[in-house]
Design a protein around this motif. Structure first.
Motif, mmCIF file in Angstrom:
data_model
loop_
_atom_site.group_PDB
_atom_site.id
_atom_site.type_symbol
_atom_site.label_atom_id
_atom_site.label_comp_id
_atom_site.label_asym_id
_atom_site.label_seq_id
_atom_site.Cartn_x
_atom_site.Cartn_y
_atom_site.Cartn_z
ATOM 1 N N LYS A 31 0.832 -1.213 0.000
ATOM 2 C CA LYS A 31 0.000 0.000 0.000
ATOM 3 C C LYS A 31 0.861 1.256 0.000
ATOM 4 O O LYS A 31 1.931 1.286 0.600
ATOM 5 C CB LYS A 31 -0.904 0.028 1.235
ATOM 6 C CG LYS A 31 -2.060 -0.952 1.185
ATOM 7 C CD LYS A 31 -3.007 -0.668 2.347
ATOM 8 C CE LYS A 31 -4.264 -1.516 2.261
ATOM 9 N NZ LYS A 31 -5.232 -1.145 3.296
ATOM 10 N N GLN A 32 0.343 2.340 -0.615
ATOM 11 C CA GLN A 32 1.062 3.620 -0.636
ATOM 12 C C GLN A 32 0.752 4.453 0.609
ATOM 13 O O GLN A 32 1.585 5.220 1.079
ATOM 14 C CB GLN A 32 0.668 4.426 -1.892
ATOM 15 C CG GLN A 32 1.258 3.881 -3.177
ATOM 16 C CD GLN A 32 2.778 3.848 -3.136
ATOM 17 O OE1 GLN A 32 3.433 4.835 -2.802
ATOM 18 N NE2 GLN A 32 3.348 2.688 -3.454
ATOM 19 N N THR A 252 1.002 8.519 6.058
ATOM 20 C CA THR A 252 1.984 8.075 5.072
ATOM 21 C C THR A 252 2.443 6.669 5.404
ATOM 22 O O THR A 252 2.251 6.178 6.519
ATOM 23 C CB THR A 252 3.198 9.020 5.062
ATOM 24 O OG1 THR A 252 3.695 9.110 6.384
ATOM 25 C CG2 THR A 252 2.820 10.391 4.568
ATOM 26 N N ARG A 253 3.082 6.063 4.423
ATOM 27 C CA ARG A 253 3.564 4.698 4.596
ATOM 28 C C ARG A 253 4.794 4.691 5.499
ATOM 29 O O ARG A 253 5.619 5.598 5.439
ATOM 30 C CB ARG A 253 3.933 4.156 3.215
ATOM 31 C CG ARG A 253 4.009 2.651 3.146
ATOM 32 C CD ARG A 253 3.852 2.216 1.717
ATOM 33 N NE ARG A 253 4.981 2.682 0.915
ATOM 34 C CZ ARG A 253 5.823 1.881 0.285
ATOM 35 N NH1 ARG A 253 5.656 0.582 0.336
ATOM 36 N NH2 ARG A 253 6.806 2.350 -0.424
#
Length: 1063
Positions: A31-32, A252-253
């Motif tokens: 996933k982003q 965020t990742r």
């Protein structure tokens, strides 16, 4: 909010090493953006992986800072339904045993977890039915894994686990066919039974063959080597979890936010620590500390030391935030209340019994109980303790701390107690560093040097100017426009201690630190050790931020006056004050002339109306208290310039709720000014004179012998209060009258029987349930029943002995009732007496805990409570300074001697206004006072052979006598009043000199009135003695014929008669 940033490469490495059947990580790594749910799922997935014995060390290697959170998550899962999930419990025990040597968090977690969890080998105690009811997941733990984990835990803390667990079930495992189980069990039992090496060798030979023993040794060696490799890998992977402060939560990742962590842990600058309380309680304690870069660095280092369970010594200059940092960390981790974090101010007079404990009496005669000291409480219950100014500790305190730091054991001499350190205990201390010759140095030759090798030291410096700016803007946003100017003033006054990294490029500022530094050094000597610190800057900012208006023309003057109070009011020399005032004024566009006016000429107005008192720039509300007002009308207060300025300074401090320390020579009007302010505002002031014998019991309270009535009066009042809420007073007037009769007749047993009978019937009857507030009444009757039982026991024990009860001290009563308290000669009190004040000096919410009474909660501090203290400068023999840690928490004001002729004119006129004296008399009194003070320093000698000390108090005593005109002649009253005050304490050789000065200046050479006898006072029988009228007593006057009146005796008798006749 804090973000922990996981290294994606580390998570990728973990993901690659895991079987596909367990691997949920890979789908999140693809996933982003991670949502909150994703982050929770990742942490839950990692927690599950930690319990897989093959992956435990892999996770510890790559995610070391998160290990505590993952362990706590698993502990919550194990105890989720109120029952123990034995499959997860066994997996956690094995994982935990592997983590012990690579993660310091694991050791502390194990100590907490096993307090209420079953042993690792719990399955050995199961019956066949219990065993079949346990649901195990795939790849359940083998018995050899469990016994191996048991051995590792036992080796890590043998003293705890050998007592905590029942080892009887393990004996049967010595006969099992599995070699590893037999070997591990044998080694465990050898440790538990304290076998010597020889006994252990014989025992192992009986359980195992030679080949099996060799196999066990090789296996143990392999495990040791693997752990050494793991330790090295953990150190090599230090950067796998980073942290940063974020205002906004970005999804965020690779980031985990502090809110995602378990409720039982907290992230502090990237270090995960255990928390002992829920999140809601901490917010109020956290708002004051602004996390600038240097604070974050220090906080991270402090958190790492706490995570490693090391004793921490915080070193740094005064006011750099050592105590605040520990308090912040305590608040974040849930140590908010007094017993959970204990603070002790050390001094050279501190006694070790204050830390260890002592026996104290109780309310039952002859019964003594052990009252543990602060250190004993902290060690035995696993609390945090902070010892302020460890370098001032005497040798007996250091000798108590040495074994604690060396062996983690606290020895209590005389009790044969050796207390093991409880889980959660954390030890902090502070040491002040001093500024000299452009650098900082720590005090030399202190006993505390003996402890140096045991500390984890955290050195803190003063903040850089940019950081100070951030702090002020964050805490006082309305001062943003003037912050630069405020910092210009503060940095110039403190010199090189707050480097300005931005301004070093400019030529002007290169010379500024040197000039300021000399000014600072000069100032510090005149302050007798009290330097300016961040505390003073924050106090100044706090004062000017309320009602701050940057557009008003009066603002600069207001800021200037507050700066004078905060930065110059503690200076003893007027030229120093003026010098600093000019520096401050130059930055605020205030001319030197105006600055000099405020230092030398400014006199605030004082006006009192029915509802308020206006003192200069401050308006104080008056409490409508008739008694105080009547007392106040009798007090003479001359509004001279110094007294009016001091009164305004006090009024500002009272408005801000600051503790006040007045420093000045004896008799300069320190106490009387505070009394006058308390009088005009309607507050009750309690004055306590401190000395070397002052005890904490005088201030806080203690067990003292009392009359039975004092114990039973509050009990009777409580009984009648709850009785009238439950039953009708009208219908029970006869009964209540009987209660009153028993009380008046001191029939204590009958009184207690009556109250006990009603109490039992009230608790036993159902009519109580019919009331609207039934639950509250039930609670009140139950509390009363407990008090009655205690009092009955007390009265029975006291029939032939004194009654003891806890009597609250003056300070404790003042805190509860909102009274003002003045501690006179505070610097003479012993260190343990002063230590009880440290809680009150921390802001307007600080309070006291009455430990002697067995209290754990602090007293509720009344908002009207104010603390004043007075001391003489430590310039004479026998006088000493206050400990710096306490002195710097006060707002210090220096009270100078009154020597200005104009001010003395106001004072004399105010005292003698009822006599309407002419100008010559007033001028004569002033010239006499100034002359006699000058003579006192050179020629005059008192009865002890020292120079006498004449002060404002001496003059006012003479003026009070004159104002009453007891001789019915102003001239004669003047002569007698000034002889009484200035003459009687002198040596016989100095008498004629002062007598001559009195006749010359005050009498104007006219001594005719001295030949006239003093008229006899009316309204009371008197006897004449050496020309003075002394009040006659109840007995018949008798002359002792054997007493010989020589000339010198007659002169002494004359002085004595003069004093006694004045009353």
């Amino acid at each position: 909010m804090e973000n922990l940033e996981l290294s994606l490469s580390s998570l990728g490495t973990i993901s690659r090493h895991i079987d596909k059947s367990h691997n949920e990580l890979s789908k999140y790594l693809a996933k982003q953006i991670w949502s909150q749910q994703d982050r929770q799922s990742i942490l839950a997935c990692l927690a599950q992986l930690l319990l897989e014995k093959d992956y435990t060390l892999l996770l510890a290697r790559h995610l070391r800072p998160l290990i505590l959170d993952l362990l706590e998550r698993n502990a919550e899962r194990i105890k989720a339904d109120g029952r123990i999930n034995h499959d997860l419990h066994e997996r956690l025990c094995v994982a935990l045993s592997k983590l012990l040597s690579v993660s310091p968090d694991a050791q502390a977690f194990a100590a907490r977890y096993f307090n209420d969890a079953p042993p690792v080998f719990q399955r050995l105690f199961f019956t066949s039915e219990e065993s079949s009811s346990v649901q195990y997941g795939p790849r359940r733990m083998k018995l050899r894994d469990l016994m191996g984990a048991t051995l590792r835990l036992l080796q890590s803390d043998c003293a705890k686990f050998r007592v905590l667990w029942d080892w009887s079930a393990c004996v049967s495992q010595l006969l099992t066919s599995d070699v590893m189980v037999r070997g591990y069990t044998a080694q465990c039992l050898a440790l538990v039974s304290h076998m010597t090496d020889n006994q252990k060798t014989i025992f192992l030979r009986k359980v195992l063959s030679s080949d099996e023993i060799l196999h066990m040794k090789i296996k143990s060696l392999e495990e040791t080597q693997q752990l050494e490799v793991e330790k090295a890998l953990v150190l090599a992977n230090q950067g796998t979890v980073m942290w940063r402060q974020e205002k906004v939560n970005k999804f965020t990742r690779g980031q985990v936010v502090s809110e995602d962590l378990s409720q039982t842990v907290v992230a502090v600058c990237g270090v995960v620590l255990p928390r002992i309380a829920p999140k809601q309680t901490e917010q109020s304690n956290l708002k004051h500390l602004v996390l600038v870069d240097s604070t974050c660095r220090n906080l991270r280092r402090l958190a790492m030391a706490v995570a490693s369970q090391k004793a921490v010594l915080l070193e740094g200059p005064i006011g750099c935030g050592k105590t605040a940092l520990v308090e912040f960390l305590a608040a974040v981790t849930g140590h908010t209340k007094t017993p959970e974090i204990l603070k002790v101010q050390l001094g050279d007079q501190t006694d070790s019994k204050m830390l260890l404990g002592m026996y104290r009496c109780t309310d039952i005669p002859g019964k003594f109980v052990w009252q543990p000291g602060t250190l004993t409480q902290a060690v035995s219950k696993g609390h945090w303790i902070l010892l302020e100014d460890i370098d001032h500790a005497p040798l007996d305190v250091i000798s108590v701390l040495l074994p604690l730091m060396e062996n983690k054991k606290l020895m209590i001499p005389g009790r044969e107690d050796c207390i093991e350190v409880a889980p959660g205990f954390q030890f902090f201390a502070t040491r002040r560093m001093f500024h000299s010759a452009g650098g900082w140095y720590r005090p030399q030759n202190t006993h505390a040097a003996l402890l140096d090798k045991y500390w984890t030291k955290l050195q803190m410096g003063n903040m850089a100017r940019e950081e100070l700016k951030k702090v002020l803007v964050n805490r006082y946003p309305n001062l943003t426009v003037v912050v630069e100017r405020l910092l210009d003033i503060y940095c110039q006054l403190t010199g090189e201690r707050h480097p300005d990294s931005v301004a070093l490029g400019h030529t002007d500022s290169l010379h500024a630190p040197e000039v300021s530094h000399h000014r600072l050094e000069d100032k510090t000597t005149s302050l007798e050790g009290r330097g300016l610190s961040l505390r003073d800057l924050l106090k100044w900012s706090e004062r000017i931020s309320s009602n701050f208006d940057s557009t008003s023309s009066a603002t600069a003057q207001h800021v200037f006056l507050e700066a004078l109070d905060c930065f110059t009011a503690m200076l003893s020399r007027p030229e120093r004050r003026l010098c600093m005032a000019e520096v401050i004024g130059s930055k605020l566009n205030i001319s030197k002339e105006k600055a000099a006016h405020f230092c030398q000429m400014y006199q605030p107005g004082i006006s009192v109306t029915e509802l308020e008192a206006l003192v200069g720039r401050v308006t104080l509300e008056r409490k409508q208290n008739e008694v105080v007002r009547i007392c106040n009308e009798k007090q003479t207060f001359a509004a001279t310039r110094p007294s009016a300025v001091l009164l305004e300074q006090l009024a500002v401090c009272v408005t801000q709720g600051e503790p006040i320390l007045l420093v000045g020579e004896t008799g300069t009007g320190k106490t009387s000014t505070v009394q006058y302010l308390a009088g005009i505002t309607g507050h009750r002031l309690r004055v306590v004179n401190m000395n070397q014998q002052s005890d904490t019991a005088d201030l806080l309270g203690g067990y003292k012998p009392v009359d039975h009535k004092l114990i039973l009066l509050p009990l009777r009042e409580a009984f009648e209060d709850v009785f009238s809420q439950t039953y009708s007073r009208k219908q029970n007037l006869t009964f209540l009258g009987h209660v009153q009769t028993c009380f008046r007749g001191k029939r204590w047993q009958d009184l207690l029987k009556l109250m006990d009978h009603v109490c039992k019937s009230a608790l036993g009857k159902s009519e109580l349930q019919e009331k609207n507030n039934a639950a509250l009444l039930q609670e009140q009757w139950e509390a009363l029943a407990v008090r009655l039982a205690q009092t009955q026991q007390q009265i029975r024990a006291c029939e032939t002995a004194l009654v003891f009860a806890f009597v609250e001290g003056t300070l404790a009563q003042a805190v509860k009732k909102g009274e003002w308290i003045l501690l006179d000669e505070i610097n003479l009190a012993a260190a343990e007496t002063l230590e009880c004040l440290s809680g009150l000096l921390e802001g307007t919410a600080g309070s006291l805990v009455l430990l002697d009474r067995g209290d754990t909660e602090p007293l509720v501090r009344h908002p009207d409570f104010r603390l004043f203290a007075c001391m003489n400068p430590a310039t004479d023999v026998g006088k000493r300074n206050l400990p710096l840690g306490i002195r710097n928490r006060f707002t210090e004001l220096y009270v100078e001697e009154l020597e200005n002729e104009g001010d003395l004119h106001i004072l004399v006129s105010d005292y003698l206004k009822g006599l309407n004296p002419n100008k010559n008399v007033i001028n004569g009194i002033i010239s006499f006072y100034l002359t006699v003070r000058k003579e006192a320093t050179s020629k005059l000698v008192d009865g002890t052979g020292h120079h006498p000390h004449y002060s404002l108090r001496t003059l006012c005593r003479a003026l009070k006598y004159v104002a009453a005109n007891p001789c019915y002649s102003v001239q004669r009253s003047l002569y007698e009043g000034f002889c009484l005050s200035f003459l009687t304490q002198l040596d016989r050789s100095s008498h004629p000199m002062v007598q001559k000065l009195v006749c010359q200046h005050i009498m104007g050479g006219n001594t005719k009135c001295l030949k006239q006898p003093i008229p006899e006072p009316t309204g009371r029988p008197c006897i004449q003695m050496e020309g003075y009228w002394v009040s006659q007593g109840e007995m018949e006057p008798a002359l002792d014929p054997s007493y010989i009146l020589t000339t010198s005796v007659k002169l002494n008798l004359r002085d004595l008669a003069r004093v006694v006749s004045a009353g």
